[in-house]
Structures are given as C-alpha cells and as structure tokens.
Design an enzyme around this catalytic site. Structure first.
Site, PDB file in Angstrom:
ATOM      1  N   GLN A 144      30.888  -4.121  14.991  1.00  0.00           N
ATOM      2  CA  GLN A 144      30.150  -2.862  14.953  1.00  0.00           C
ATOM      3  C   GLN A 144      28.648  -3.167  14.885  1.00  0.00           C
ATOM      4  O   GLN A 144      28.250  -4.266  14.510  1.00  0.00           O
ATOM      5  CB  GLN A 144      30.645  -2.060  13.746  1.00  0.00           C
ATOM      6  CG  GLN A 144      30.120  -0.684  13.612  1.00  0.00           C
ATOM      7  CD  GLN A 144      28.891  -0.611  12.724  1.00  0.00           C
ATOM      8  OE1 GLN A 144      28.580  -1.516  11.958  1.00  0.00           O
ATOM      9  NE2 GLN A 144      28.178   0.487  12.843  1.00  0.00           N
ATOM     10  N   ASN A 145      27.828  -2.212  15.246  1.00  0.00           N
ATOM     11  CA  ASN A 145      26.385  -2.434  15.387  1.00  0.00           C
ATOM     12  C   ASN A 145      25.687  -3.046  14.186  1.00  0.00           C
ATOM     13  O   ASN A 145      24.691  -3.730  14.348  1.00  0.00           O
ATOM     14  CB  ASN A 145      25.682  -1.124  15.752  1.00  0.00           C
ATOM     15  CG  ASN A 145      25.731  -0.857  17.233  1.00  0.00           C
ATOM     16  OD1 ASN A 145      25.988  -1.750  18.029  1.00  0.00           O
ATOM     17  ND2 ASN A 145      25.511   0.385  17.615  1.00  0.00           N
ATOM     18  N   SER A 146      26.162  -2.807  12.971  1.00  0.00           N
ATOM     19  CA  SER A 146      25.463  -3.324  11.795  1.00  0.00           C
ATOM     20  C   SER A 146      25.910  -4.725  11.388  1.00  0.00           C
ATOM     21  O   SER A 146      25.399  -5.272  10.418  1.00  0.00           O
ATOM     22  CB  SER A 146      25.646  -2.365  10.615  1.00  0.00           C
ATOM     23  OG  SER A 146      26.995  -2.379  10.174  1.00  0.00           O
ATOM     24  N   LYS A 147      26.841  -5.306  12.114  1.00  0.00           N
ATOM     25  CA  LYS A 147      27.370  -6.624  11.748  1.00  0.00           C
ATOM     26  C   LYS A 147      26.560  -7.736  12.407  1.00  0.00           C
ATOM     27  O   LYS A 147      25.736  -7.502  13.282  1.00  0.00           O
ATOM     28  CB  LYS A 147      28.853  -6.730  12.143  1.00  0.00           C
ATOM     29  CG  LYS A 147      29.734  -5.639  11.555  1.00  0.00           C
ATOM     30  CD  LYS A 147      29.623  -5.552  10.043  1.00  0.00           C
ATOM     31  CE  LYS A 147      30.628  -4.625   9.424  1.00  0.00           C
ATOM     32  NZ  LYS A 147      30.332  -3.221   9.455  1.00  0.00           N
ATOM     33  N   ASN A 148      26.823  -8.988  12.011  1.00  0.00           N
ATOM     34  CA  ASN A 148      26.029 -10.084  12.552  1.00  0.00           C
ATOM     35  C   ASN A 148      26.537 -10.603  13.899  1.00  0.00           C
ATOM     36  O   ASN A 148      25.858 -11.386  14.550  1.00  0.00           O
ATOM     37  CB  ASN A 148      25.875 -11.218  11.543  1.00  0.00           C
ATOM     38  CG  ASN A 148      27.184 -11.779  11.054  1.00  0.00           C
ATOM     39  OD1 ASN A 148      28.240 -11.225  11.299  1.00  0.00           O
ATOM     40  ND2 ASN A 148      27.119 -12.879  10.347  1.00  0.00           N
TER      41      ASN A 148
END
Length: 174
Positions: A144-148
């Site tokens: 997901q967008n907030s992951k690394n």
C-alpha cells in the site's frame, strides 16, 4: 517473474502476490486452517488490517502486551495469553523494526502454534542476518502507498512451508 525474484531476494522457497496486505494475512490464516473457535495473538499497536484479517478468517483476536521500549509485541505478553485455543501468533514489525523473533519462535514451537510475521512495514528488515520475510511459518507484506515497498496497492505472502504453498496452488487462491 516478480514472485520468483522476491522469493530469492528474501531467501524463501515460495512467494505469492495477492490483492493487498489484509488479504495476505487472511489467506495465511485460512491456509493454515485457522478459523472459527481458534485464537490468534497479536499486538494492540498495529494497523487495523492485522486485526481485521483475523476476524475475516473467523478467528478470535487476542491482544498481548507490547514492550514499552520497542513498541513491539512482548514475548512475555504472548506467553501469558497462550491457551489451548491459540493457533497462531502474529508478530508485527512496527515501523520496520522486528520484534524478538527468536523468543517468539521458541514460544510458537513450545506450544505448537504458527508464527506469522507481519512485515507490512518491514520489507528489507533483517533479524540475525536473515530477512524477516523468511522467518516464522509465513510472512505477510503490504504494498500500500504508505509502506516501504509500494505499488499503490498489493500484498505478498512468503513462506518456506511447502504444505501452505501447495494449499495456495491447489486452491488457485493466490
């Protein structure tokens, strides 16, 4: 090609790309036959998907204390919550920092339960020289967008468990 390369990069035998990180956790639980009447231990300090995947699989979530220094699940807290209904422990790498995976592995082995590493925020994290995606019975990754490791959305399952991989392949769910 992605699954093959990611498995090699993590040092695991099997890798499955799935819709998202919540689905990856739910599929791992279902693949291990965990559902109604079973308990899964997790930390209270985690993203809601860790909790909801357990509920979606039909199991009962049980919160164990966190270590106030690391904010990760406490092995002592896990030990205190194990019952005869416990089937798995979900060890979340909060902010990419792994919990004490040696102690959690020992607890899981002692009680005959599965250890699932929630590496949603921990792709690239290493524990004693090994990718956390190669530890436990299976690992779950979120993209997901907030992951690394991001691709907008998506999830990954890694495992060295041949039976779990065969269940995924046979059911064509991954």
């Amino acid at each position: 090609a992605f699954e093959t390369r990611f498995a090699a990069d993590c040092g695991v035998k099997h890798c499955f790309a799935v819709a998202n990180g919540t689905v990856s956790l739910e599929l791992i639980l279902r693949g291990f036959g965990i559902g109604y009447g079973d308990e899964v231990i997790l930390p209270p300090y985690t993203f809601v998907a860790t909790l909801s995947s357990i509920i979606f699989a039909g199991a009962t979530p049980v919160f164990a204390d966190i270590d106030p220094t690391t904010f990760n699940i406490s092995p002592e807290g896990v030990q205190a919550k194990i019952t005869d209904k416990t089937r798995a422990i979900v060890a979340v790498a909060v902010g990419g920092c792994p919990p004490d995976l040696d102690a959690l592995s020992a607890i899981a082995r002692e009680h005959g339960v599965k250890l699932i590493v929630d590496a949603a925020q921990g792709v690239g994290a290493i524990w004693n020289g090994v990718s956390i995606c190669a530890l436990g019975d299976a690992a779950s990754i979120s993209c997901q967008n907030s992951k690394n490791l991001t691709c907008g959305e998506g999830g990954i399952i890694t495992t060295n468990d041949d039976a779990l991989a065969a269940a995924f392949s046979a059911a064509a769910i991954c």
